[in-house]
Motif scaffolding. Structure first.
Motif, PDB file in Angstrom:
ATOM      1  N   MET A  87       0.823  -1.213   0.000  1.00  0.00           N
ATOM      2  CA  MET A  87       0.000   0.000   0.000  1.00  0.00           C
ATOM      3  C   MET A  87       0.855   1.261   0.000  1.00  0.00           C
ATOM      4  SD  MET A  87      -2.997   1.217   2.646  1.00  0.00           S
ATOM      5  CE  MET A  87      -4.329   0.353   1.832  1.00  0.00           C
ATOM      6  N   THR A  88       0.423   2.277  -0.750  1.00  0.00           N
ATOM      7  CA  THR A  88       1.090   3.572  -0.793  1.00  0.00           C
ATOM      8  C   THR A  88       0.108   4.678  -0.407  1.00  0.00           C
ATOM      9  OG1 THR A  88       0.522   4.044  -3.090  1.00  0.00           O
ATOM     10  CG2 THR A  88       2.530   2.741  -2.712  1.00  0.00           C
ATOM     11  N   ALA A  89       0.623   5.890  -0.328  1.00  0.00           N
ATOM     12  CA  ALA A  89      -0.237   7.037  -0.040  1.00  0.00           C
ATOM     13  C   ALA A  89      -1.289   7.217  -1.127  1.00  0.00           C
ATOM     14  CB  ALA A  89       0.621   8.298   0.079  1.00  0.00           C
ATOM     15  N   LYS A  90      -0.924   6.909  -2.352  1.00  0.00           N
ATOM     16  CA  LYS A  90      -1.871   7.016  -3.467  1.00  0.00           C
ATOM     17  C   LYS A  90      -3.091   6.128  -3.221  1.00  0.00           C
ATOM     18  CE  LYS A  90      -2.290   6.019  -8.413  1.00  0.00           C
ATOM     19  NZ  LYS A  90      -1.586   5.508  -9.619  1.00  0.00           N
ATOM     20  N   ASP A  91      -2.881   4.948  -2.682  1.00  0.00           N
ATOM     21  CA  ASP A  91      -3.996   4.038  -2.402  1.00  0.00           C
ATOM     22  C   ASP A  91      -4.921   4.625  -1.349  1.00  0.00           C
ATOM     23  OD1 ASP A  91      -3.028   2.045  -4.177  1.00  0.00           O
ATOM     24  OD2 ASP A  91      -1.598   1.391  -2.656  1.00  0.00           O
ATOM     25  N   ILE A  92      -4.347   5.234  -0.324  1.00  0.00           N
ATOM     26  CA  ILE A  92      -5.166   5.840   0.722  1.00  0.00           C
ATOM     27  C   ILE A  92      -6.011   6.977   0.150  1.00  0.00           C
ATOM     28  CG2 ILE A  92      -5.060   7.299   2.795  1.00  0.00           C
ATOM     29  CD1 ILE A  92      -2.751   5.560   3.766  1.00  0.00           C
ATOM     30  N   VAL A  93      -5.369   7.855  -0.596  1.00  0.00           N
ATOM     31  CA  VAL A  93      -6.053   9.020  -1.156  1.00  0.00           C
ATOM     32  C   VAL A  93      -7.179   8.618  -2.099  1.00  0.00           C
ATOM     33  CG1 VAL A  93      -5.754  11.023  -2.676  1.00  0.00           C
ATOM     34  CG2 VAL A  93      -4.085  10.549  -0.879  1.00  0.00           C
ATOM     35  N   ASN A  94      -6.968   7.562  -2.865  1.00  0.00           N
ATOM     36  CA  ASN A  94      -7.938   7.185  -3.886  1.00  0.00           C
ATOM     37  C   ASN A  94      -8.932   6.102  -3.457  1.00  0.00           C
ATOM     38  OD1 ASN A  94      -7.257   8.663  -6.559  1.00  0.00           O
ATOM     39  ND2 ASN A  94      -5.260   7.997  -5.774  1.00  0.00           N
ATOM     40  N   GLN A  95      -8.671   5.432  -2.327  1.00  0.00           N
ATOM     41  CA  GLN A  95      -9.524   4.308  -1.956  1.00  0.00           C
ATOM     42  C   GLN A  95     -10.257   4.488  -0.629  1.00  0.00           C
ATOM     43  OE1 GLN A  95      -7.179   0.681  -2.163  1.00  0.00           O
ATOM     44  NE2 GLN A  95      -6.418   1.170  -4.204  1.00  0.00           N
ATOM     45  N   TYR A  96      -9.724   5.296   0.283  1.00  0.00           N
ATOM     46  CA  TYR A  96     -10.396   5.476   1.571  1.00  0.00           C
ATOM     47  C   TYR A  96     -11.750   6.163   1.363  1.00  0.00           C
ATOM     48  CZ  TYR A  96      -6.800   4.134   5.012  1.00  0.00           C
ATOM     49  OH  TYR A  96      -5.931   3.436   5.802  1.00  0.00           O
ATOM     50  N   SER A  97     -12.712   5.800   2.189  1.00  0.00           N
ATOM     51  CA  SER A  97     -14.009   6.470   2.148  1.00  0.00           C
ATOM     52  C   SER A  97     -13.849   7.910   2.636  1.00  0.00           C
ATOM     53  CB  SER A  97     -15.012   5.744   3.045  1.00  0.00           C
ATOM     54  OG  SER A  97     -14.649   5.898   4.417  1.00  0.00           O
ATOM     55  N   GLU A  98     -14.840   8.730   2.334  1.00  0.00           N
ATOM     56  CA  GLU A  98     -14.783  10.121   2.788  1.00  0.00           C
ATOM     57  C   GLU A  98     -14.709  10.198   4.312  1.00  0.00           C
ATOM     58  OE1 GLU A  98     -17.517  14.186   2.618  1.00  0.00           O
ATOM     59  OE2 GLU A  98     -17.696  12.710   0.996  1.00  0.00           O
ATOM     60  N   MET A  99     -15.447   9.336   4.995  1.00  0.00           N
ATOM     61  CA  MET A  99     -15.425   9.330   6.462  1.00  0.00           C
ATOM     62  C   MET A  99     -14.051   8.949   6.996  1.00  0.00           C
ATOM     63  SD  MET A  99     -16.848   9.970   9.273  1.00  0.00           S
ATOM     64  CE  MET A  99     -18.541  10.258   8.771  1.00  0.00           C
ATOM     65  N   ASP A 100     -13.404   7.940   6.376  1.00  0.00           N
ATOM     66  CA  ASP A 100     -12.079   7.523   6.834  1.00  0.00           C
ATOM     67  C   ASP A 100     -11.025   8.589   6.549  1.00  0.00           C
ATOM     68  OD1 ASP A 100     -12.865   5.137   7.947  1.00  0.00           O
ATOM     69  OD2 ASP A 100     -12.464   3.942   6.152  1.00  0.00           O
ATOM     70  N   LEU A 101     -11.144   9.269   5.412  1.00  0.00           N
ATOM     71  CA  LEU A 101     -10.232  10.371   5.118  1.00  0.00           C
ATOM     72  C   LEU A 101     -10.397  11.489   6.138  1.00  0.00           C
ATOM     73  CD1 LEU A 101     -10.563  10.588   1.217  1.00  0.00           C
ATOM     74  CD2 LEU A 101      -8.504   9.946   2.479  1.00  0.00           C
ATOM     75  N   TYR A 102     -11.636  11.812   6.442  1.00  0.00           N
ATOM     76  CA  TYR A 102     -11.930  12.847   7.437  1.00  0.00           C
ATOM     77  C   TYR A 102     -11.353  12.477   8.796  1.00  0.00           C
ATOM     78  CZ  TYR A 102     -14.715  15.094  11.107  1.00  0.00           C
ATOM     79  OH  TYR A 102     -15.109  15.738  12.248  1.00  0.00           O
ATOM     80  N   ARG A 103     -11.608  11.247   9.221  1.00  0.00           N
ATOM     81  CA  ARG A 103     -11.088  10.777  10.507  1.00  0.00           C
ATOM     82  C   ARG A 103      -9.565  10.856  10.547  1.00  0.00           C
ATOM     83  NH1 ARG A 103      -7.540   6.767  10.851  1.00  0.00           N
ATOM     84  NH2 ARG A 103      -8.743   5.658   9.282  1.00  0.00           N
ATOM     85  N   MET A 104      -8.915  10.435   9.483  1.00  0.00           N
ATOM     86  CA  MET A 104      -7.458  10.431   9.410  1.00  0.00           C
ATOM     87  C   MET A 104      -6.881  11.848   9.480  1.00  0.00           C
ATOM     88  SD  MET A 104      -5.187   9.130   6.183  1.00  0.00           S
ATOM     89  CE  MET A 104      -5.776  10.494   5.168  1.00  0.00           C
ATOM     90  N   ILE A 105      -7.425  12.759   8.671  1.00  0.00           N
ATOM     91  CA  ILE A 105      -6.902  14.124   8.622  1.00  0.00           C
ATOM     92  C   ILE A 105      -7.206  14.864   9.924  1.00  0.00           C
ATOM     93  CG2 ILE A 105      -7.010  16.323   7.386  1.00  0.00           C
ATOM     94  CD1 ILE A 105      -7.814  14.640   4.879  1.00  0.00           C
ATOM     95  N   ARG A 106      -8.361  14.591  10.507  1.00  0.00           N
ATOM     96  CA  ARG A 106      -8.724  15.207  11.790  1.00  0.00           C
ATOM     97  C   ARG A 106      -7.822  14.722  12.919  1.00  0.00           C
ATOM     98  NH1 ARG A 106     -13.921  12.762  14.215  1.00  0.00           N
ATOM     99  NH2 ARG A 106     -12.358  11.140  14.591  1.00  0.00           N
ATOM    100  N   ASP A 107      -7.649  13.405  13.019  1.00  0.00           N
ATOM    101  CA  ASP A 107      -6.931  12.832  14.150  1.00  0.00           C
ATOM    102  C   ASP A 107      -5.412  12.913  14.009  1.00  0.00           C
ATOM    103  OD1 ASP A 107      -9.417  12.233  15.087  1.00  0.00           O
ATOM    104  OD2 ASP A 107      -9.273  10.067  14.770  1.00  0.00           O
TER     105      ASP A 107
END
Length: 312
Positions: free
Chosen positions: A135-155
């Protein structure tokens, strides 16, 4: 490009480690070998240093830098999470000191292809500490749900615009995959109000930090293995940890305090009945910070904090 990493708080770390010539020490984040070199040069032929890092470039650089001490140095490519297992394989059950420098190396930040930087628009979204990981950062950016992205950037990024950034990422990736730092920068910039972009540094800094932490499980590894590292120490042995943001520092501070005073009895109890025993003492009541001299040489050391725990 030569692997480089300025060893932050070098003198302070070595001083607090109390290196004994015949002792056994572990550098769990070997990097280019800066801290390790200063430990190794203080060891006699009876002493031993085990250097651990998951980055192939760091391993190669450290082998070159520490070549003169090959009689007392063992270098291992792994995550420090597996420190106890690696030491057991070497027949070592206890050590006299452990160092962790949790900062991202200058080499990683300044080599665009590694994908850690937001300052190179063509840099790929990689951010792997260990390139054996799929897994790379590209996978996170393109595959995480909006909620998971929000949780990650918030926390992990502690960004107050996390919700809007996540929303913009999801909207843009529906048009085409997000592949470069420049593309992600543009999305983040559009998600943050113009007035807010004028202060607080680069608008992408917090989101890139959050993605890196998530991808490499940095906080989980730290939180889950501090107790184990303290357990590896001989009496009088010290664990020295350099952190670079409040999330890491909070984990270390809380853990050290708990290991010094693990009692869970209510304050009004006249005697302790929980039978939790202290593992040692916190040496640094307040973290050790870089001097003005060091800050003048390396501005990236600005957020560094050193905390030290001594096993009882």
């Amino acid at each position: 490009m030569e692997f480089s990493h300025y060893s932050v708080l070098l003198e302070e770390t070595i001083e607090n480690l109390n290196v004994r010539p015949d002792g056994i020490y572990v550098d769990g984040t070997l990097g280019g070998g800066g801290h390790a070199y200063q430990i190794a040069r203080r060891l006699s032929s009876k002493g031993r240093l085990i250097g651990i890092d998951q980055d192939a470039d760091a391993i190669a650089a450290a082998k070159t830098r520490l070549h003169e001490f090959e009689d007392r140095v063992t270098i291992i490519r792994n995550n420090y999470a597996n420190m106890a297992e690696e030491l057991a394989f070497l027949g070592i059950c206890a050590v006299d000191g452990i160092v962790l420098d949790l900062g991202v190396s200058s080499f990683q930040l300044d080599t665009p292809k590694r994908g850690f930087t937001y300052r190179e628009s063509d840099a790929p979204l990689d951010m792997r500490m260990d390139d054996r990981q799929a897994m790379t950062a590209k996978d996170i950016v393109n595959q995480y749900s909006e909620m998971d992205l929000y949780r990650m950037i918030r926390d992990y990024g502690e960004d107050k615009f996390a919700k809007n950034i996540a929303k913009h990422i999801v909207a843009e990736r529906e048009k085409k995959p997000i592949e470069t730092a420049g593309e992600l920068n543009a999305i983040i910039q559009a998600a943050i109000p113009r007035k807010a972009r004028a202060t607080g540094g680069h608008p992408s800094k917090r989101t890139f930090q959050a993605i890196r932490i998530e991808l490499n499980h940095e906080l989980e590894v730290l939180r889950d293995h501090l107790d184990g590292m303290i357990d590896l120490l001989n009496a009088g042995g010290r664990l020295c940890i350099i952190t670079f943001h409040s999330l890491e520092d909070r984990i270390v501070k809380t853990n050290f305090k708990h290991n010094e005073n693990p009692c869970t009895c209510p304050p009004h109890f006249p005697v302790c009945v929980c039978k939790n025993v202290s593992k040692g003492k916190v040496i640094t009541r307040k973290p050790i910070l870089p001097t003005e001299k060091e800050l003048a040489v390396n501005s990236r050391s600005k957020s560094a904090k050193l905390r030290v725990f001594e096993r009882g």
